[in-house]
Design a protein around this motif. Structure first.
Motif, PDB file in Angstrom:
ATOM      1  N   PHE A 168      59.524  19.658  35.001  1.00 27.61           N
ATOM      2  CA  PHE A 168      59.548  18.931  34.394  1.00 27.61           C
ATOM      3  C   PHE A 168      60.672  18.419  35.299  1.00 27.61           C
ATOM      4  O   PHE A 168      60.151  16.716  35.520  1.00 27.61           O
ATOM      5  CB  PHE A 168      60.151  18.685  32.913  1.00 27.61           C
ATOM      6  N   THR A 169      61.362  18.690  35.614  1.00 29.72           N
ATOM      7  CA  THR A 169      62.946  17.556  36.006  1.00 29.72           C
ATOM      8  C   THR A 169      62.029  17.688  37.271  1.00 29.72           C
ATOM      9  O   THR A 169      62.559  16.914  38.018  1.00 29.72           O
ATOM     10  CB  THR A 169      64.539  18.062  35.721  1.00 29.72           C
ATOM     11  N   ARG A 170      62.192  18.321  38.176  1.00 29.78           N
ATOM     12  CA  ARG A 170      61.619  18.297  39.823  1.00 29.78           C
ATOM     13  C   ARG A 170      60.063  17.803  40.308  1.00 29.78           C
ATOM     14  O   ARG A 170      60.370  17.821  41.249  1.00 29.78           O
ATOM     15  CB  ARG A 170      62.188  19.675  40.029  1.00 29.78           C
ATOM     16  N   VAL A 171      59.737  18.063  39.430  1.00 28.78           N
ATOM     17  CA  VAL A 171      57.896  17.656  39.340  1.00 28.78           C
ATOM     18  C   VAL A 171      57.511  16.632  38.952  1.00 28.78           C
ATOM     19  O   VAL A 171      57.053  15.312  39.148  1.00 28.78           O
ATOM     20  CB  VAL A 171      56.786  18.639  39.864  1.00 28.78           C
ATOM     21  N   THR A 172      57.415  16.748  37.322  1.00 27.13           N
ATOM     22  CA  THR A 172      56.285  15.941  36.051  1.00 27.13           C
ATOM     23  C   THR A 172      57.094  14.540  36.572  1.00 27.13           C
ATOM     24  O   THR A 172      56.593  13.724  36.698  1.00 27.13           O
ATOM     25  CB  THR A 172      56.611  16.265  35.343  1.00 27.13           C
ATOM     26  N   PHE A 173      59.110  14.436  36.024  1.00 29.29           N
ATOM     27  CA  PHE A 173      59.184  13.313  36.129  1.00 29.29           C
ATOM     28  C   PHE A 173      59.311  12.225  37.517  1.00 29.29           C
ATOM     29  O   PHE A 173      59.590  11.616  37.023  1.00 29.29           O
ATOM     30  CB  PHE A 173      60.194  14.164  35.520  1.00 29.29           C
ATOM     31  N   PRO A 174      59.825  13.155  38.083  1.00 30.01           N
ATOM     32  CA  PRO A 174      59.653  12.249  39.487  1.00 30.01           C
ATOM     33  C   PRO A 174      58.148  11.959  39.605  1.00 30.01           C
ATOM     34  O   PRO A 174      58.153   9.887  40.200  1.00 30.01           O
ATOM     35  CB  PRO A 174      59.817  13.226  40.593  1.00 30.01           C
TER      36      PRO A 174
ATOM     37  N   GLY B 115      47.952  20.732  38.312  1.00 26.78           N
ATOM     38  CA  GLY B 115      47.614  21.267  39.237  1.00 26.78           C
ATOM     39  C   GLY B 115      49.043  21.789  40.005  1.00 26.78           C
ATOM     40  O   GLY B 115      49.655  23.128  40.649  1.00 26.78           O
ATOM     41  N   ILE B 116      49.900  20.231  40.071  1.00 29.65           N
ATOM     42  CA  ILE B 116      51.130  20.262  41.118  1.00 29.65           C
ATOM     43  C   ILE B 116      52.360  21.070  40.079  1.00 29.65           C
ATOM     44  O   ILE B 116      52.495  21.920  40.577  1.00 29.65           O
ATOM     45  CB  ILE B 116      51.841  18.978  41.575  1.00 29.65           C
ATOM     46  N   GLU B 117      51.975  21.185  38.915  1.00 32.19           N
ATOM     47  CA  GLU B 117      52.660  21.584  37.706  1.00 32.19           C
ATOM     48  C   GLU B 117      52.573  23.669  38.031  1.00 32.19           C
ATOM     49  O   GLU B 117      53.862  23.990  37.960  1.00 32.19           O
ATOM     50  CB  GLU B 117      53.072  21.220  36.386  1.00 32.19           C
ATOM     51  N   GLU B 118      51.084  23.930  38.131  1.00 26.19           N
ATOM     52  CA  GLU B 118      50.853  25.146  37.734  1.00 26.19           C
ATOM     53  C   GLU B 118      51.633  25.618  38.962  1.00 26.19           C
ATOM     54  O   GLU B 118      51.800  27.043  39.280  1.00 26.19           O
ATOM     55  CB  GLU B 118      49.793  24.983  37.509  1.00 26.19           C
ATOM     56  N   THR B 119      50.901  25.372  40.120  1.00 28.38           N
ATOM     57  CA  THR B 119      51.823  25.530  41.551  1.00 28.38           C
ATOM     58  C   THR B 119      53.063  26.081  41.669  1.00 28.38           C
ATOM     59  O   THR B 119      54.015  27.004  41.865  1.00 28.38           O
ATOM     60  CB  THR B 119      51.372  24.793  42.560  1.00 28.38           C
ATOM     61  N   ALA B 120      53.896  24.947  40.690  1.00 30.33           N
ATOM     62  CA  ALA B 120      55.421  25.059  40.999  1.00 30.33           C
ATOM     63  C   ALA B 120      55.344  26.786  39.328  1.00 30.33           C
ATOM     64  O   ALA B 120      56.790  27.235  40.192  1.00 30.33           O
ATOM     65  CB  ALA B 120      56.153  24.057  40.690  1.00 30.33           C
ATOM     66  N   LEU B 121      55.253  26.204  38.632  1.00 26.83           N
ATOM     67  CA  LEU B 121      55.270  27.783  37.632  1.00 26.83           C
ATOM     68  C   LEU B 121      55.231  29.123  38.295  1.00 26.83           C
ATOM     69  O   LEU B 121      55.748  29.833  38.371  1.00 26.83           O
ATOM     70  CB  LEU B 121      54.374  27.294  36.066  1.00 26.83           C
ATOM     71  N   THR B 122      53.994  29.042  39.136  1.00 29.42           N
ATOM     72  CA  THR B 122      53.410  30.572  40.195  1.00 29.42           C
ATOM     73  C   THR B 122      54.978  30.740  41.081  1.00 29.42           C
ATOM     74  O   THR B 122      54.404  32.356  41.090  1.00 29.42           O
ATOM     75  CB  THR B 122      52.442  30.380  40.673  1.00 29.42           C
TER      76      THR B 122
ATOM     77  N   GLY C 121      58.189  30.807  40.026  1.00 25.91           N
ATOM     78  CA  GLY C 121      58.872  31.141  39.834  1.00 25.91           C
ATOM     79  C   GLY C 121      59.865  30.143  39.404  1.00 25.91           C
ATOM     80  O   GLY C 121      60.634  30.210  38.729  1.00 25.91           O
ATOM     81  N   ARG C 122      59.179  28.520  39.264  1.00 24.19           N
ATOM     82  CA  ARG C 122      59.960  28.009  37.911  1.00 24.19           C
ATOM     83  C   ARG C 122      59.993  27.923  36.966  1.00 24.19           C
ATOM     84  O   ARG C 122      58.915  28.069  36.603  1.00 24.19           O
ATOM     85  CB  ARG C 122      59.764  26.445  38.881  1.00 24.19           C
ATOM     86  N   SER C 123      60.944  27.960  36.329  1.00 24.75           N
ATOM     87  CA  SER C 123      60.362  27.390  34.627  1.00 24.75           C
ATOM     88  C   SER C 123      60.387  26.040  34.028  1.00 24.75           C
ATOM     89  O   SER C 123      59.993  25.282  35.273  1.00 24.75           O
ATOM     90  CB  SER C 123      62.554  27.765  34.064  1.00 24.75           C
ATOM     91  N   ARG C 124      60.018  26.012  33.173  1.00 29.49           N
ATOM     92  CA  ARG C 124      59.156  24.467  32.870  1.00 29.49           C
ATOM     93  C   ARG C 124      59.888  24.064  32.491  1.00 29.49           C
ATOM     94  O   ARG C 124      59.379  22.805  32.877  1.00 29.49           O
ATOM     95  CB  ARG C 124      58.777  24.743  31.669  1.00 29.49           C
ATOM     96  N   LEU C 125      61.173  23.746  32.628  1.00 27.85           N
ATOM     97  CA  LEU C 125      62.532  22.689  31.971  1.00 27.85           C
ATOM     98  C   LEU C 125      62.530  22.670  33.607  1.00 27.85           C
ATOM     99  O   LEU C 125      62.487  20.910  33.894  1.00 27.85           O
ATOM    100  CB  LEU C 125      63.766  23.182  31.707  1.00 27.85           C
ATOM    101  N   GLU C 126      61.983  23.193  35.498  1.00 24.71           N
ATOM    102  CA  GLU C 126      62.345  22.776  35.834  1.00 24.71           C
ATOM    103  C   GLU C 126      61.597  22.241  36.855  1.00 24.71           C
ATOM    104  O   GLU C 126      61.474  21.303  37.763  1.00 24.71           O
ATOM    105  CB  GLU C 126      62.745  24.096  37.452  1.00 24.71           C
TER     106      GLU C 126
END
Length: 213
Positions: free
Chosen positions: A124-130, A108-115, A117-122
């Motif tokens: 991953f690097t700024r949400v998922t990986f941390p 859900g956090i990742e989906e929120t970041a996508l909505t 306007g963040r790219s999937r790479l962003e």
């Protein structure tokens, strides 16, 4: 002993980046993607954890022996073979850690970041990986320690050749075989120290920086 230590360090220099990249990627795929045969693939990737080193070494030896270009590159009974032999049983540990790490991240956090306007790479690097990095680093520490301590697979694929494929575990074996226990003892202490440092690092990542309880 210094030659064996240097070869062990070279193995880590090769294997640690491979473990981090390949293990993280495969773990992410297993955690986030569904595909036909996923269960079978996951089972095969975990097999080296439970198989005896002699079995892993045997099949690696047979597989490498059938590929002429790998023989020409010196994989069998050469340093590339030593690096590969240490990598194979260590990689499943990293894969399992990465899979657990990414499975624990709230999508859900990742989906929120996508909505936003963040790219999937962003994402991953700024949400998922941390969010996953502590478990990933734990897996990298454990898998690296497994690679450093490999004995059986390396013996079968690369041999125990001083100055070429003899890592610290093989050096210890050779010294014990020739009854030179004092030299084996000092090499063993190096591996014990590496194990303690690894466990301390993991404890710090788990929030236990004040000591091992």
């Amino acid at each position: 002993m210094y030659q064996a230590l240097w070869i062990s360090l070279k193995v880590l220099l090769v294997d640690v980046p491979l473990l981090a990249l390949m293990g993280t990627f495969v773990g992410w795929v297993l955690a986030r993607k569904d595909f036909p045969g996923k269960g079978a693939v996951s089972l095969l990737l975990q097999l080296p954890i439970v198989l005896p080193p002699s079995v892993i070494g045997l099949y690696l030896l047979l597989a490498l022996g059938r590929l002429d270009f790998l023989r020409d590159l010196g994989f069998l009974f050469g340093f590339p073979g030593a690096a590969l032999a240490a990598f194979v049983p260590a990689c499943p540990i990293m894969i399992q850690s990465a899979r657990a790490a990414f499975s624990a991240v709230d999508r859900g956090i990742e989906e929120t970041a996508l909505t936003m306007g963040r790219s999937r790479l962003e994402v991953f690097t700024r949400v998922t990986f941390p969010l996953a990095k502590r478990t990933l680093f734990v897996g990298l520490g454990l898998s690296s320690a497994r690679a450093l301590g490999d004995f059986g697979v390396t013996m079968m694929v690369a041999g125990n050749i001083p100055g070429r494929t003899q890592t610290l575990p093989l050096y210890i074996y050779g010294k014990v075989e020739s009854l030179e226990f004092a030299q084996a003892h000092w090499a063993a202490l190096l591996l014990v120290a590496a194990g303690v440092v690894t466990l301390w690092f993991i404890k710090i990542l788990e929030g236990g920086a004040n000591g091992i309880s």
